[in-house]
Design a protein around this motif. Structure first.
Motif, mmCIF file in Angstrom:
data_model
loop_
_atom_site.group_PDB
_atom_site.id
_atom_site.type_symbol
_atom_site.label_atom_id
_atom_site.label_comp_id
_atom_site.label_asym_id
_atom_site.label_seq_id
_atom_site.Cartn_x
_atom_site.Cartn_y
_atom_site.Cartn_z
ATOM 1 N N PRO A 223 46.581 40.809 47.151
ATOM 2 C CA PRO A 223 45.806 39.741 46.504
ATOM 3 C C PRO A 223 44.311 39.894 46.733
ATOM 4 O O PRO A 223 43.859 40.355 47.782
ATOM 5 C CB PRO A 223 46.334 38.468 47.176
ATOM 6 N N SER A 224 43.539 39.495 45.741
ATOM 7 C CA SER A 224 42.084 39.535 45.845
ATOM 8 C C SER A 224 41.609 38.463 46.819
ATOM 9 O O SER A 224 42.348 37.524 47.173
ATOM 10 C CB SER A 224 41.449 39.287 44.479
ATOM 11 N N LEU A 225 40.358 38.579 47.220
ATOM 12 C CA LEU A 225 39.783 37.565 48.110
ATOM 13 C C LEU A 225 39.778 36.208 47.423
ATOM 14 O O LEU A 225 40.072 35.191 48.061
ATOM 15 C CB LEU A 225 38.362 37.970 48.512
ATOM 16 N N GLU A 226 39.472 36.160 46.137
ATOM 17 C CA GLU A 226 39.491 34.890 45.415
ATOM 18 C C GLU A 226 40.875 34.254 45.478
ATOM 19 O O GLU A 226 41.012 33.042 45.701
ATOM 20 C CB GLU A 226 39.090 35.099 43.955
ATOM 21 N N PRO A 264 38.246 28.119 51.949
ATOM 22 C CA PRO A 264 37.790 29.342 51.246
ATOM 23 C C PRO A 264 36.615 30.014 51.938
ATOM 24 O O PRO A 264 36.531 31.255 51.964
ATOM 25 C CB PRO A 264 37.392 28.799 49.862
ATOM 26 N N ILE A 265 35.706 29.225 52.498
ATOM 27 C CA ILE A 265 34.568 29.798 53.221
ATOM 28 C C ILE A 265 35.038 30.508 54.482
ATOM 29 O O ILE A 265 34.598 31.627 54.795
ATOM 30 C CB ILE A 265 33.552 28.690 53.558
ATOM 31 N N ILE A 317 30.195 30.034 49.536
ATOM 32 C CA ILE A 317 30.513 31.461 49.616
ATOM 33 C C ILE A 317 29.316 32.294 49.141
ATOM 34 O O ILE A 317 28.989 33.334 49.727
ATOM 35 C CB ILE A 317 31.780 31.772 48.794
ATOM 36 N N ALA A 318 28.652 31.823 48.087
ATOM 37 C CA ALA A 318 27.434 32.504 47.630
ATOM 38 C C ALA A 318 26.365 32.486 48.721
ATOM 39 O O ALA A 318 25.670 33.483 48.964
ATOM 40 C CB ALA A 318 26.915 31.842 46.359
ATOM 41 N N ALA A 362 35.214 27.262 39.781
ATOM 42 C CA ALA A 362 33.989 27.457 40.562
ATOM 43 C C ALA A 362 33.657 28.938 40.709
ATOM 44 O O ALA A 362 32.478 29.335 40.645
ATOM 45 C CB ALA A 362 34.140 26.805 41.934
ATOM 46 N N PHE A 363 34.670 29.767 40.920
ATOM 47 C CA PHE A 363 34.417 31.210 41.002
ATOM 48 C C PHE A 363 33.879 31.748 39.674
ATOM 49 O O PHE A 363 33.031 32.641 39.655
ATOM 50 C CB PHE A 363 35.690 31.956 41.397
#
Length: 414
Positions: A223-226, A264-265, A317-318, A362-363
């Motif tokens: 799975p991707s990080l997202e 998520p962070i 995250i950004a 949001a992503f």
């Protein structure tokens, strides 16, 4: 603005969904005032309290749901000094007594009209005494407590306008998170990391609710990080909405928002091997920004709170990845523009799905910001700045009060 004091007041551990726990706390508090255990209890609650308690499993209740369960178990367990962790002390004997009392006419509940969104009044009676408690605008904000008509404590609701008077804006939050002294808030941040990670992992390991977190990882060998971010946050809600007996550090009065803004962070920081200092600072940024976005929306609303938390989490995250302030702000605006309009129909397993949807949108907003493909002023609710867009979202949320009534009436049919 004292950001540290604000975070210390808001980032508290809660054992289960905050609205039922507020009811349990109120019942424990009012029952403790009586010289003997009450013969009956009657509660008057705002529509948003009823909406957020109706369908959620009460922790340590043996799988029971609803307002009467929360109130009766709180009165039986006692220990009001535990506040939002009051039901953590429940025993097998308490659960047995809960079953007996809920089958009788011991507890009744009615809708309180013409009150603020977060309002609880509980009257506990014995043969010779009557005690009354009111909680308003914050889950542990007792504005009135009396026994037999004699006031034990009473004060104006100071929490009502607390957020409205905060001189917060996007720039000041960003600056504080980057360079401010955060040493005094680190214990709460560490607790948020520990508690919220633990319940997220629990939700991925075992079966809770609709298992949204596990479903997101289905057929994903790598799975991707997202995807990991969405799955872990949703799994925490899966567990929490289904009565998992693990605490969550809340944000803006909500455990689901606390999970959504932090997990998520935390997941991204682990994947990218960020330092503790970097993680602490981004969580300061994200928790403060959530409180800011929620100022106009309110702690309880027809506007789904995890939308705000999900968008802020990805903006965080950004921030964690070292993006410019402009990209972080545009991530926030893009996400709010795309996702605003998801309604809150109470606390229940589908909250996990809304968390996943909010993070997904949001992503996308983050990718827009990185490519400079942002929504422009005048695109729906998008205003000429981050702060004005946040203000617009708050105005719309306040205008959804009639929507709240419609939602509750439909929920009560099922």
């Amino acid at each position: 603005m004292d950001f540290v004091s604000l975070l210390q007041a808001e980032m508290r551990p809660a054992f289960g969904c905050t609205e039922p726990i507020a009811l349990a706390y109120g019942a424990a508090k009012v029952a403790s005032v009586l010289p003997e255990f009450p013969n009956r209890i009657h509660a008057r609650c705002s529509a948003n309290i009823i909406k957020n308690v109706k369908s959620v499993v009460i922790p340590n209740s043996g799988g029971r749901k609803g307002l009467i369960t929360a109130i009766v178990l709180g009165a039986v367990v006692g220990h009001p000094e535990r506040e939002l962790e009051v039901l953590g002390a429940a025993t097998d004997e308490d659960r047995k007594r809960l079953g007996t009392l809920t089958e009788s006419e011991f507890c009744t509940v009615e809708l309180a009209e013409g009150v603020d969104n977060l309002y609880i009044e509980i009257v506990a009676e014995s043969d010779d005494h009557t005690a009354v408690i009111r909680i308003e605008n914050d889950h542990t904000n007792v504005t009135y407590l009396a026994l037999d008509g004699e006031v034990i404590s009473e004060h104006a609701d100071e929490s009502k306008n607390k957020s409205d008077t905060c001189s917060m804006d996007f720039d000041s939050i960003y600056k504080f998170a980057k360079t401010g002294d955060i040493s005094e808030i680190i214990p709460q941040i560490q607790q948020q990391i520990s508690y919220n990670s633990a319940i997220a992992d629990e939700g991925l390991k075992n079966s809770y609710g609709a298992n949204i977190g596990q479903i997101l990882l289905l057929d994903e060998e790598n799975p991707s990080l997202e995807t990991k971010c969405k799955a872990r946050a949703a799994a925490g809600s899966d567990a929490r909405m289904s009565g998992c007996p693990l605490p969550v550090v809340i944000c803006s009065g909500s455990g689901n928002q606390g999970l959504t803004v932090s997990v998520p962070i935390i997941t991204t920081a682990e994947e990218l091997h960020k330092t503790d200092e970097e993680l602490y600072r981004v969580l300061v940024f994200a928790n403060l920004l959530t409180l800011y976005v929620k100022t106009g929306i309110g702690k309880l609303s027809a506007y789904c709170g995890v939308v705000a938390a999900g968008v802020v989490s990805v903006a965080g995250i950004a921030f964690l990845k070292g993006e410019s302030k402009e990209i972080i702000g545009n991530t926030l605006v893009n996400g709010l523009a795309s996702l605003s309009g998801i309604v809150c129909d109470g606390a229940k397993p589908s909250c996990a799905g809304k968390i996943a949807i909010s993070l997904n949108g949001a992503f996308m907003g983050y990718k827009q910001a990185r490519l400079n493909k942002n929504y422009e002023k005048g695109d729906g609710l998008v205003a000429y700045s981050v702060d004005e867009t946040i203000r617009s979202i708050g105005v719309v949320a306040q205008g959804m009060k009639e929507t709240d009534v419609v939602i509750l009436n439909e929920m009560l049919k099922h």
